[in-house]
Every structure is written in structure tokens, then in C-alpha cells.
Write a protein that holds these residues in place. Structure first.
Motif, PDB file in Angstrom:
ATOM      1  N   LEU A 178       0.827  -1.207   0.000  1.00 20.79           N
ATOM      2  CA  LEU A 178       0.000   0.000   0.000  1.00 20.79           C
ATOM      3  C   LEU A 178       0.860   1.256   0.000  1.00 20.79           C
ATOM      4  N   ALA A 179       1.968   1.227   0.744  1.00 19.26           N
ATOM      5  CA  ALA A 179       2.870   2.376   0.750  1.00 19.26           C
ATOM      6  C   ALA A 179       3.490   2.585  -0.629  1.00 19.26           C
ATOM      7  N   ALA A 180       3.827   1.488  -1.301  1.00 20.18           N
ATOM      8  CA  ALA A 180       4.354   1.594  -2.664  1.00 20.18           C
ATOM      9  C   ALA A 180       3.295   2.148  -3.608  1.00 20.18           C
ATOM     10  N   ALA A 181       2.052   1.704  -3.429  1.00 20.29           N
ATOM     11  CA  ALA A 181       0.950   2.207  -4.257  1.00 20.29           C
ATOM     12  C   ALA A 181       0.753   3.700  -4.049  1.00 20.29           C
ATOM     13  N   ALA A 182       0.919   4.151  -2.796  1.00 17.11           N
ATOM     14  CA  ALA A 182       0.692   5.565  -2.471  1.00 17.11           C
ATOM     15  C   ALA A 182       1.700   6.495  -3.118  1.00 17.11           C
ATOM     16  N   ARG A 183       2.778   5.939  -3.655  1.00 14.23           N
ATOM     17  CA  ARG A 183       3.729   6.771  -4.391  1.00 14.23           C
ATOM     18  C   ARG A 183       3.217   7.112  -5.796  1.00 14.23           C
ATOM     19  N   HIS A 184       2.177   6.420  -6.221  1.00 10.77           N
ATOM     20  CA  HIS A 184       1.645   6.616  -7.560  1.00 10.77           C
ATOM     21  C   HIS A 184       0.196   7.098  -7.583  1.00 10.77           C
ATOM     22  N   VAL A 185      -0.549   6.834  -6.496  1.00 15.86           N
ATOM     23  CA  VAL A 185      -1.967   7.148  -6.483  1.00 15.86           C
ATOM     24  C   VAL A 185      -2.383   7.447  -5.055  1.00 15.86           C
ATOM     25  N   ASN A 186      -3.420   8.221  -4.877  1.00  8.12           N
ATOM     26  CA  ASN A 186      -3.890   8.556  -3.541  1.00  8.12           C
ATOM     27  C   ASN A 186      -4.491   7.330  -2.857  1.00  8.12           C
ATOM     28  N   VAL A 187      -3.954   6.964  -1.706  1.00  6.23           N
ATOM     29  CA  VAL A 187      -4.419   5.815  -0.928  1.00  6.23           C
ATOM     30  C   VAL A 187      -4.791   6.311   0.465  1.00  6.23           C
ATOM     31  N   GLU A 188      -6.008   6.048   0.879  1.00  7.62           N
ATOM     32  CA  GLU A 188      -6.490   6.482   2.189  1.00  7.62           C
ATOM     33  C   GLU A 188      -6.795   5.252   3.043  1.00  7.62           C
ATOM     34  N   LEU A 189      -6.260   5.215   4.257  1.00 12.19           N
ATOM     35  CA  LEU A 189      -6.483   4.086   5.145  1.00 12.19           C
ATOM     36  C   LEU A 189      -7.288   4.520   6.364  1.00 12.19           C
ATOM     37  N   GLY A 190      -8.252   3.689   6.732  1.00 11.07           N
ATOM     38  CA  GLY A 190      -9.062   3.947   7.914  1.00 11.07           C
ATOM     39  C   GLY A 190      -9.214   2.679   8.731  1.00 11.07           C
ATOM     40  N   LEU A 191      -9.343   2.853  10.025  1.00 14.37           N
ATOM     41  CA  LEU A 191      -9.482   1.732  10.943  1.00 14.37           C
ATOM     42  C   LEU A 191     -10.683   1.993  11.847  1.00 14.37           C
ATOM     43  N   SER A 192     -11.479   0.966  12.085  1.00 14.54           N
ATOM     44  CA  SER A 192     -12.625   1.085  12.979  1.00 14.54           C
ATOM     45  C   SER A 192     -12.217   0.635  14.381  1.00 14.54           C
ATOM     46  N   ILE A 193     -12.242   1.570  15.332  1.00  9.84           N
ATOM     47  CA  ILE A 193     -11.936   1.271  16.739  1.00  9.84           C
ATOM     48  C   ILE A 193     -12.960   2.018  17.586  1.00  9.84           C
ATOM     49  N   PRO A 194     -14.048   1.373  17.990  1.00  6.90           N
ATOM     50  CA  PRO A 194     -15.107   2.099  18.693  1.00  6.90           C
ATOM     51  C   PRO A 194     -14.874   2.323  20.182  1.00  6.90           C
ATOM     52  N   PHE A 195     -14.031   1.489  20.811  1.00  2.00           N
ATOM     53  CA  PHE A 195     -13.816   1.620  22.256  1.00  2.00           C
ATOM     54  C   PHE A 195     -12.560   0.853  22.624  1.00  2.00           C
ATOM     55  N   VAL A 196     -12.061   1.068  23.832  1.00  2.00           N
ATOM     56  CA  VAL A 196     -10.855   0.375  24.297  1.00  2.00           C
ATOM     57  C   VAL A 196     -11.163  -0.638  25.388  1.00  2.00           C
ATOM     58  N   ASP A 197     -12.426  -0.808  25.724  1.00  2.00           N
ATOM     59  CA  ASP A 197     -12.851  -1.784  26.730  1.00  2.00           C
ATOM     60  C   ASP A 197     -12.807  -3.176  26.104  1.00  2.00           C
ATOM     61  N   THR A 199     -13.337  -6.159  27.391  1.00  2.00           N
ATOM     62  CA  THR A 199     -14.462  -7.031  27.748  1.00  2.00           C
ATOM     63  C   THR A 199     -15.667  -6.730  26.870  1.00  2.00           C
ATOM     64  N   LEU A 200     -15.946  -5.472  26.668  1.00  2.00           N
ATOM     65  CA  LEU A 200     -17.038  -5.065  25.793  1.00  2.00           C
ATOM     66  C   LEU A 200     -16.757  -5.530  24.361  1.00  2.00           C
ATOM     67  N   GLN A 201     -15.520  -5.381  23.926  1.00  2.00           N
ATOM     68  CA  GLN A 201     -15.163  -5.769  22.560  1.00  2.00           C
ATOM     69  C   GLN A 201     -15.365  -7.261  22.335  1.00  2.00           C
ATOM     70  N   ARG A 202     -14.990  -8.079  23.299  1.00  2.00           N
ATOM     71  CA  ARG A 202     -15.085  -9.534  23.116  1.00  2.00           C
ATOM     72  C   ARG A 202     -16.521 -10.018  23.004  1.00  2.00           C
ATOM     73  N   THR A 203     -17.454  -9.322  23.636  1.00  2.00           N
ATOM     74  CA  THR A 203     -18.848  -9.772  23.574  1.00  2.00           C
ATOM     75  C   THR A 203     -19.590  -9.170  22.385  1.00  2.00           C
ATOM     76  N   LEU A 204     -19.250  -7.949  22.017  1.00  2.00           N
ATOM     77  CA  LEU A 204     -19.977  -7.251  20.959  1.00  2.00           C
ATOM     78  C   LEU A 204     -19.391  -7.519  19.577  1.00  2.00           C
ATOM     79  N   GLU A 205     -18.085  -7.788  19.524  1.00  2.00           N
ATOM     80  CA  GLU A 205     -17.387  -8.064  18.267  1.00  2.00           C
ATOM     81  C   GLU A 205     -16.576  -9.356  18.423  1.00  2.00           C
ATOM     82  N   PRO A 206     -17.221 -10.473  18.690  1.00  2.00           N
ATOM     83  CA  PRO A 206     -16.507 -11.683  19.117  1.00  2.00           C
ATOM     84  C   PRO A 206     -15.524 -12.245  18.106  1.00  2.00           C
ATOM     85  N   GLY A 207     -15.694 -11.960  16.830  1.00  2.00           N
ATOM     86  CA  GLY A 207     -14.784 -12.491  15.829  1.00  2.00           C
ATOM     87  C   GLY A 207     -13.754 -11.502  15.337  1.00  2.00           C
ATOM     88  N   ALA A 208     -13.788 -10.291  15.853  1.00  2.00           N
ATOM     89  CA  ALA A 208     -12.881  -9.230  15.392  1.00  2.00           C
ATOM     90  C   ALA A 208     -11.597  -9.239  16.215  1.00  2.00           C
TER      91      ALA A 208
END
Length: 351
Positions: A178-197, A199-208
Motif C-alpha cells: 500500500l505504501a508503494a501504491a501511495a507513491r503513484h496514487v492517492n491511498v487512504e487508510l481507515g481503521l474502525s476502533i469504537p472503544f478500548v474496553d 471485555t465489551l469488545q469480546r462480547t460485541l465483536e466476538p470475531g474481530a
């Protein structure tokens, strides 16, 4: 285990002879190559298909990403997030938006080949392609199927800009590409992180991946030269929307390298609302009456509540030196569709 041995083991898990009527949606998959199961993905069936198209053009009349171009390597997602907005899309296959969405995964095995053909024959190329607008392109299955590397190469070769939104740590495998691609074209990266808990993450997003693993992925994105956007989504009423909770979460995101944070309060569409309330009754039964009142009139929180949460988010962003989003919409799809002026290749923009 060698690659050949691994492939043989995988092929040996074919389950094409599924009992009639057990998965009515498969009758619509006329391009089905095979269905496979493997101990590596316990309880999950992968339906490998030959897709007829790779690029999806969202109609201009759509309320979600109007006029955008998207690519979805998979249908269904093993992250199994109880709040996932994409769940109803599985019903188009005659499958349910609950367990089937989590465990019956459609894989477009010829995606890169079809994409290369489309890019070579289109008179006008897309001005941008978005990944992660439906299901996650870097869910666990991507570690096995590796659909994204040749897709990245095809878009880069055609000089088509693209954005990726994920909560999967498998993207770290492709950061150098992706970094190599970004030298030639606009590449935007985003990450979904809703909380840092966790215990909450394991029950609400069990496979993530765990929150800690996603924060490490955020650091890796930054180290690779990107300015990643974090989707603080969803913010959960009474569970993750307090000022102290938001300060803690946004502080962790800032420390890990987030360049931008886009907040989105919990949005519960038809079907997903019922699934989320099932989770809520099991893990936080004391919150059920409050949520029932908040979501009594529809999928969105009341405006006054959303405004109060946004004010807390903005205070936390200022405290940790992060920019305040200049778009006030809370719609995740709309935020993904917003564009800003093209940056240099080392400074990706917001989605």
C-alpha cells in the motif's frame, strides 16, 4: 506445512453436497465453484464464487454513498459484530442477517481477474474506489484467500485512487504494498476502533481482532507513512459515551497515531436493532429500558442526545490535539463518501 499441503487440506474440506433446503440462498449463487469448511475456521462455511463484476457503481439516487464506486471481495463477515449495518445485505441471498451473516461467507475468488478486465475496457475510470463500505475486505478470510494484493496492484496500475476501511489486522500484511501504491496514487487508510474496553469488545465483536491488536495496526499504518483515520463507531449510549470514557479512548487513538477521528453514534437499522437488543439483554439487561426509549422512534438516537455526545467527543479531540471533523453528519456512509483536495502521496486524506 507447505503451501501445497495446506491447499490440499483446504480442498479436502469441500461441502458442496449441502442438504437441500438448508441454505436456500445458495440456489441464487449460480456461479458457485465450491463450498468449503476447515478446522481453521470452526463453524464457518466459505462459498467460493466466480463473480461477474468487481466494480460496483452506487446509484446517484442512493442515500448511501451516491455515485461512488466500491469493491467488496466478500459477502458476510466473521467479525460477527452485533451492530453491523451490512447484515441485511445477506438477506438478498435468502440467508439470515444473524448467524448466516457471521458463518456463511461468500468469496469472490476471481475478483482481481475481473477487475483487471473492467479497468482495461472502461472508457472512463472511477475517480476513486472505496473498500469496506459493506463487509470488511481484511476480515480473517483474507489471510487465507489473499484477494487484496492483486486488486491493489490492478488499481495502482490503472492509477485509480482508493480508500480502505477495516477493523482487520490482516491489512498489516499489505502495508508495504500500500505504501508503494501511495507513491503513484492517492491511498487512504481507515481503521474502525469504537472503544478500548476489551471485555465489551469480546462480547460485541466476538470475531474481530482485539482493541490492542487494532491499536498496534494503527501504529503500523502510521509507521508505513500513512495518516490514518479512525472511525469511532459506534459510540454506545450509556456504555462508551461518557466524557471520561471518550477521553480515554481518543487519548489511546492519538497515542497510537490517529490523524483524524470520525465519531458515529450507534445506528440500528431494521433487523440489526433486534440482534443488538438480544446482545444487550444478555450482557447489560439494566440498559434495555433506556435503549428502548432512545430508539423508540427509529434507527437514530434523538438529535439532542447526538449533539451532547458530539460535544463530548469534540472536547476530547481538542484535549488530545486532534482536529475536529468539519462535517457534522453522523452517517458513516456519508462520511466515507466525502472527499477533500488530493494530497501528496505521503499525506492521505479523510475518506
Amino acid at each position: 506445512m507447505t503451501t501445497a499441503e495446506h491447499e490440499l487440506r483446504w480442498a479436502g474440506q469441500r461441502v458442496d453436497a449441502i442438504a437441500p433446503g438448508s441454505l436456500p440462498g445458495l440456489a441464487r449463487l449460480s456461479n458457485l465453484v465450491r463450498s468449503v469448511r476447515t478446522p481453521e475456521f470452526e463453524g464457518v462455511t466459505f462459498h467460493e464464487v466466480l463473480t461477474k463484476s468487481a466494480l460496483n457503481h452506487v446509484p446517484a439516487t442512493s442515500a448511501m454513498l451516491p455515485g461512488e464506486w466500491t469493491i467488496n471481495p466478500y459477502r458476510g463477515c466473521t467479525h460477527a459484530c452485533a451492530y453491523c449495518f451490512a447484515r441485511p445485505s445477506h438477506e438478498h441471498l435468502g440467508l439470515d442477517l444473524g448467524a448466516d451473516f457471521d458463518r456463511q461467507i461468500v468469496v469472490k475468488v476471481n475478483l482481481a481477474e475481473v477487475l483487471r478486465r473492467e479497468l482495461a475496457t472502461k472508457r472512463v475510470l472511477p475517480d476513486r474506489v472505496a473498500f469496506g463500505t459493506n463487509t470488511d475486505p481484511y476480515q480473517r478470510a483474507e489471510g487465507r484467500y489473499a484477494l487484496m494484493p492483486p486488486v491493489i496492484d490492478a488499481l495502482t496500475g490503472a492509477r485509480v485512487p482508493f480508500s480502505i476501511l477495516t477493523k482487520g489486522t490482516v491489512i498489516r500484511r499489505d502495508l508495504a504494498r500500500l505504501a508503494a501504491a501511495a507513491r503513484h496514487v492517492n491511498v487512504e487508510l481507515g481503521l474502525s476502533i469504537p472503544f478500548v474496553d476489551e471485555t465489551l469488545q469480546r462480547t460485541l465483536e466476538p470475531g474481530a481482532p482485539s482493541t490492542a491488536a487494532r491499536l498496534d495496526t494503527l501504529r503500523a499504518m502510521r509507521a508505513a507513512g500513512f495518516a490514518p483515520t479512525v472511525f469511532l463507531a459506534p459510540i454506545l449510549p450509556h456504555l462508551t459515551d461518557g466524557q471520561e470514557q471518550l477521553d480515554t479512548t481518543i487519548g489511546a487513538l492519538a497515542e497510537a497515531g490517529a490523524a483524524h477521528v470520525l465519531p458515529t453514534p450507534l445506528y440500528l437499522i431494521r433487523g440489526v436493532k433486534e440482534l443488538f437488543f438480544t446482545w444487550l439483554r444478555r450482557w447489560y439487561p439494566e440498559q434495555v429500558p433506556a435503549y428502548a426509549e432512545l430508539y423508540d422512534s427509529g434507527s437514530r438516537l434523538p438529535r439532542a442526545y447526538r449533539d451532547a455526545v458530539r460535544a463530548r467527543v469534540d472536547r476530547a479531540l481538542r484535549r488530545h490535539g486532534l482536529p475536529i471533523p468539519d462535517d457534522t453528519t453522523e452517517d458513516k456512509f456519508a462520511l466515507l463518501g466525502k472527499r477533500r483536495p488530493e494530497p501528496g502521496p505521503s499525506q492521505p486524506t479523510l475518506f
